[in-house]
Each structure stands twice: as C-alpha cells, then as structure tokens.
Design a protein around this motif. Structure first.
Motif, PDB file in Angstrom:
ATOM      1  N   GLY A 102       7.701  -6.595   3.840  1.00 37.23           N
ATOM      2  CA  GLY A 102       7.205  -6.796   4.610  1.00 37.23           C
ATOM      3  C   GLY A 102       5.901  -5.264   4.373  1.00 37.23           C
ATOM      4  O   GLY A 102       5.109  -4.859   5.733  1.00 37.23           O
ATOM      5  N   LEU A 103       6.016  -4.574   3.031  1.00 35.64           N
ATOM      6  CA  LEU A 103       5.498  -3.442   3.096  1.00 35.64           C
ATOM      7  C   LEU A 103       3.381  -3.569   3.799  1.00 35.64           C
ATOM      8  O   LEU A 103       3.177  -4.614   3.405  1.00 35.64           O
ATOM      9  CB  LEU A 103       5.133  -3.090   1.835  1.00 35.64           C
ATOM     10  N   ARG A 104       3.075  -2.323   3.881  1.00 32.58           N
ATOM     11  CA  ARG A 104       1.794  -1.818   4.155  1.00 32.58           C
ATOM     12  C   ARG A 104       1.753  -0.780   3.472  1.00 32.58           C
ATOM     13  O   ARG A 104       2.091  -0.195   2.924  1.00 32.58           O
ATOM     14  CB  ARG A 104       1.562  -1.436   5.845  1.00 32.58           C
ATOM     15  N   ARG A 121      -7.765  -5.950  -2.759  1.00 34.20           N
ATOM     16  CA  ARG A 121      -7.585  -6.315  -3.434  1.00 34.20           C
ATOM     17  C   ARG A 121      -5.798  -7.169  -3.536  1.00 34.20           C
ATOM     18  O   ARG A 121      -5.359  -7.936  -4.639  1.00 34.20           O
ATOM     19  CB  ARG A 121      -7.820  -5.953  -4.819  1.00 34.20           C
ATOM     20  N   TYR A 122      -4.992  -6.274  -2.638  1.00 29.21           N
ATOM     21  CA  TYR A 122      -3.969  -6.971  -3.119  1.00 29.21           C
ATOM     22  C   TYR A 122      -2.654  -7.155  -1.367  1.00 29.21           C
ATOM     23  O   TYR A 122      -2.130  -7.417  -1.298  1.00 29.21           O
ATOM     24  CB  TYR A 122      -3.003  -6.077  -4.148  1.00 29.21           C
ATOM     25  N   THR A 123      -4.093  -7.076  -0.510  1.00 29.67           N
ATOM     26  CA  THR A 123      -2.600  -7.199   0.610  1.00 29.67           C
ATOM     27  C   THR A 123      -3.502  -7.752   1.902  1.00 29.67           C
ATOM     28  O   THR A 123      -5.130  -7.996   1.144  1.00 29.67           O
ATOM     29  CB  THR A 123      -3.644  -5.738   1.349  1.00 29.67           C
ATOM     30  N   GLY A 124      -3.173  -8.345   2.528  1.00 34.04           N
ATOM     31  CA  GLY A 124      -3.783  -9.296   3.690  1.00 34.04           C
ATOM     32  C   GLY A 124      -3.190  -9.308   4.862  1.00 34.04           C
ATOM     33  O   GLY A 124      -1.912  -8.609   4.804  1.00 34.04           O
ATOM     34  N   GLY A 125      -3.039 -10.709   5.201  1.00 34.72           N
ATOM     35  CA  GLY A 125      -2.621 -10.724   6.950  1.00 34.72           C
ATOM     36  C   GLY A 125      -1.201 -12.002   6.166  1.00 34.72           C
ATOM     37  O   GLY A 125      -0.992 -11.982   5.126  1.00 34.72           O
ATOM     38  N   ASP A 134      -3.307  -5.828   6.515  1.00 36.30           N
ATOM     39  CA  ASP A 134      -2.970  -4.449   5.505  1.00 36.30           C
ATOM     40  C   ASP A 134      -1.692  -4.534   4.724  1.00 36.30           C
ATOM     41  O   ASP A 134      -1.294  -4.322   4.250  1.00 36.30           O
ATOM     42  CB  ASP A 134      -3.521  -3.020   5.940  1.00 36.30           C
ATOM     43  N   GLN A 135      -0.484  -5.899   5.026  1.00 31.66           N
ATOM     44  CA  GLN A 135       0.176  -6.202   4.227  1.00 31.66           C
ATOM     45  C   GLN A 135       0.417  -7.003   2.535  1.00 31.66           C
ATOM     46  O   GLN A 135      -0.810  -7.009   2.418  1.00 31.66           O
ATOM     47  CB  GLN A 135       0.876  -6.909   5.267  1.00 31.66           C
ATOM     48  N   THR A 159      11.421   5.211   3.136  1.00 28.63           N
ATOM     49  CA  THR A 159      11.799   3.864   3.324  1.00 28.63           C
ATOM     50  C   THR A 159      12.357   2.331   2.833  1.00 28.63           C
ATOM     51  O   THR A 159      13.559   1.717   3.003  1.00 28.63           O
ATOM     52  CB  THR A 159      10.639   2.315   2.610  1.00 28.63           C
ATOM     53  N   TRP A 160      13.440   3.531   1.696  1.00 35.03           N
ATOM     54  CA  TRP A 160      15.018   3.074   0.895  1.00 35.03           C
ATOM     55  C   TRP A 160      16.117   3.289   0.928  1.00 35.03           C
ATOM     56  O   TRP A 160      15.480   4.955   0.921  1.00 35.03           O
ATOM     57  CB  TRP A 160      14.044   2.984  -0.643  1.00 35.03           C
ATOM     58  N   PRO A 161      17.214   3.174   1.392  1.00 36.51           N
ATOM     59  CA  PRO A 161      18.265   4.255   2.085  1.00 36.51           C
ATOM     60  C   PRO A 161      18.801   5.078   1.207  1.00 36.51           C
ATOM     61  O   PRO A 161      18.787   5.843   1.679  1.00 36.51           O
ATOM     62  CB  PRO A 161      19.007   3.095   2.561  1.00 36.51           C
TER      63      PRO A 161
END
Length: 450
Positions: A102-104, A121-125, A134-135, A159-161
C-alpha cells in the motif's frame, strides 16, 4: 527522601518532581555536568559491522583518506558478506513493496530520460476502504518500468525492516543521520543525467550490473541549497571530459561518493537494483547558522541602520559594515559552545529515529512489570543525562524528562545499554520506587523490554 509512587497511589507524590507537561521544556543545565550517551543500539560491534559492509578499508583509514574527500570503490570480494546486499532488499522484496504494502507518494518516484514523471501516472485510489488517491498502483508501475523508466523507492530506512536496522547501525558508526533509497533500472536504461548530490552516499549494488562514470566536483562541498541545476552548464561540460572513475558495479560491490562529485549510472545487459544510503551530515556552515541565530541576543547587532542611509551606495554602507563586523567579532569571541551544541542537538537528533517501538507489546510490558522484569534502553535513542541540582534532566530527540536527583544512579545504569533487572536498580529506596521509575521510562519510550 521523597517517595516514588505511581500517580494516584494512595495519595503519595508521583515520580516527576515537576508536572509531566514540563517534560517538553528544554531547560539549560550547568556546564560540566552533562553525561552524553552514545546515540545507538548500545552495540559498537553492530555499528562497526555495518560500516565494514560498505567500505573495504579500516574505519580510521576511511575517515582520514576518503570521508568528505574522495570516492572509494570496494569490490564484493573485499567486503565481509559473500551474499552481497540481498538480505537488505532483494528484487523480490522490491516487488512486494510495489504490490502488497500500500505504498503512497512520496515513497515512490519514477524517472525516465532524466525527468521525474508526475505521480498521477502511477498512483490512484486503492479500492473499497482505501480510496486515498495517491496510492501506488502496481499495474501502472509495471507498464512504466517495462517501457524503460527507473523506479525509486524512497525512505526505506522507515519502511523496510532490514534497512531500518542496518541504517540505524550505520548511522551510529558514522555519527550522522541517514536515509535510504533503492533504484530499480531496466536493462540498458539510465534514470538520471549526470548530476551531483548535496549529501554523501554509499552505493550498494544489490542485483544486476551498472556502469558508473564519476567526475570531480564543479562545486566542492555543496550545501543543500546549492543544487546542481544552478550549475547545469558546468556539470555538462565537466561530464564530457575524462572521468575520474569509470567502473561497472557488480552485485555485492560498494561505492562511496562524497557530496559534490558528479555521477551518472546506466544499467547493463540486465535490470539493476542498487541502494543509496544518503548521509545528511552537518557542516561548518550549520555552525555559522546557529551562531548567527544566537547573535540576535547582541543589541549592537540588532541596531537600526542610520536614518536616510542609501542602501545602494557602497560608501554609505562601508562604515556600517565595519561596525557590524566589529560587533560580530566581539560577540563571536564570547560565543558559548554549550548554547551552540544545544541548538545543533535540536537540529540533528530529530533527523534520526530510534528503533521502532511495538505499541501493544510495550503497553503489555508496562502492565505486567515487576521487580524481576528486565529492561534495556531503546536502540538508537539519542539521549543526554544532565544532573541539575535537585533534579536530573534526561534530554531526548523530541522532549525532556525531568526527575528527582535521587533517580540519577538508576538512570545511569538504565542508559548504559545493557539489560537490567528492575529490582537491581541502585539509589532508590525499594522496589515500589524502582517500578515507578521504570514504568515512567517505558511510557516515555526510553526503555523497552529486554
């Protein structure tokens, strides 16, 4: 001695000698009594190991010969991890981030032919229950990548452990805040034209091969506001000359680049994934900025220019400039390093987050706490302990905690970085006091269960 009972505990006073709300106040401590704790996980060995993964020379040699001065290429065979850097972020991990997390924005940027593409160009609901607009949408990302665009996963230190832990350790080794991005470039493509960064970077090649061309700076040691776009013609002209370093990075290779060094990188016969660890180092100019902020206390430097001064006339400005420089010189000779350090702390400490805290587990540990519980300082927590008369002040990256002076021996043990049994804390009257202090520090996210 004042009892240390919990709030509401049979009418006896609570831990703080001042209200909890006062914890946000940053009161000055007298010089010479500060006890600064190392800003890290408590393990120098993990910090050393993190740096050793990035450079093929001893830390002292890296600091003396390369830090802020010259690039350093370290081949995989010269570094300690035979598997390279796939444990930090693999191509499969990147796919998971792009498809299932679920990156934004701004955690993803997309670039092609040297230009950053609009996020639309690469995001949306995200569908039912996730209508935020803006996901990151995986099918749109896939089409752009297949068409030659470079994907930039940003803020991976948050975001990445695996990168959260690695960045914290590396930050401890270097002593500066850091950020991590990943660059995924299709075969034969180049995301960005030749440019320079205003921060140092470690480049860690994870997968594939990438051809790097490195040129000397057109502006040595640029500040953050001195972006390369303001010197685009110089950058282009320098990039046309012979590179200082022309190298293909293979999986497991590492490259250190000081800020200002020009670079461009192109994926070779297969797709490429590399990490860039950006080092947000403070500079001497930061000292100048803080000194100027403190100089506002000097009345001579706040004085109004004479009535009717022609600001465009150098002859009219000259005597005012002379007097101002004189006043500034006098003030600088009296500048207090303690005040400057306090301002630098406020600037630098919030830039590095401590280790993630598990809210549910932390709350459960507070509820179950007893004298046999073991606790330790939160890894990566920047802190400073000041003993100040009848109080002891614990300064953190975002607030201060004020406690009675009798807590000082226990605090010194707790902040040393090793696991401690609550019932063994020194300097307090009984286990009730020890439990109250420990609960307070667990609630303040200073301590975590060991």
């Amino acid at each position: 001695m004042t009892r240390l009972d919990p709030p509401g505990g049979h009418g006896r006073p609570a831990v703080p000698s001042v209200p909890l709300e006062a914890a946000a106040r940053d009161t000055a401590a007298p010089r010479g009594v500060a006890e600064a704790a190392a800003p890290g996980s408590g393990s120098a060995s993990t910090a050393e190991a993190a740096l050793a993964r990035c450079v093929s020379v001893e830390a002292a040699k890296f600091a003396a010969a390369h830090w802020g001065q010259t690039p350093l290429l370290s081949r995989a065979a010269e570094l300690p991890n035979p598997a390279g850097f796939t444990d930090l972020l693999s191509p499969a991990d990147a796919d998971e981030l792009l498809s299932r997390r679920g990156l934004r924005t701004p955690f993803l940027r997309v670039a092609k032919d040297g230009q950053v593409l609009p996020a639309a160009r690469y995001t949306g609901g995200g569908g039912a229950g996730a209508e935020i607009g803006d996901q990151v949408l995986d099918e749109k990302v896939m089409r752009l990548y297949a068409d030659g665009a470079t994907l930039v996963l940003q803020g991976l230190h948050r975001t990445w452990p695996a990168l959260i832990d690695f960045t914290r350790d590396l930050s401890l080794a270097v002593g500066q805040p850091m950020q991590v991005n990943a660059y995924l470039t299709p075969a034969g493509n180049q995301g960005f034209a030749t440019h320079y960064d205003t921060h140092d970077v470690f480049v860690l090649q994870v997968d594939g091969r990438k051809h790097w061309r490195i040129h000397p700076p057109v502006l040595p040691d640029p500040l953050e506001r001195q972006q390369w776009g303001g010197r685009a013609d110089e950058v282009t002209a320098t990039a046309a000359g012979e590179p200082a370093l022309d190298v293909v990075l293979e999986p497991g290779d590492a490259l250190y680049l000081p800020r200002g060094w020009l670079h461009s990188a192109q994926a070779q016969d297969a797709s490429s994934l590399h990490l860039t660890v950006g080092i947000r180092a403070l500079t001497r100019y930061a000292l100048v900025e803080e000194l100027l902020a403190l100089a506002a206390e000097d009345r001579r430097l706040r004085a109004t220019l004479p009535f009717g001064t022609d600001l465009a006339d150098p002859d009219a400005i000259e005597p005012e400039l002379t007097e101002t420089v004189e006043a500034l010189r006098d003030w600088l000779l009296r500048a207090d390093p303690t005040e400057v350090a306090a301002r630098l702390r406020q600037r630098a400490w919030p830039a590095s987050r401590p280790a993630p805290l598990r809210p549910l587990a932390q709350a459960a540990a507070i509820a179950a706490l007893d004298a046999d519980s073991r606790v330790t300082v939160r890894p990566g927590l920047r802190r400073q302990l000041d003993e100040h008369g009848e109080q002891v002040v614990l300064r953190l990256f975002d607030r201060t905690v004020t406690l009675p002076a009798q807590c000082a021996p226990a605090l010194r043990v707790l902040l040393a970085g090793t696991a401690v049994r609550v019932g063994d804390l020194p300097g307090l009257d009984d286990d009730a006091d020890r439990l109250t202090l420990t609960r307070r520090l667990l609630r303040e996210a200073v301590l975590v269960p060991a």
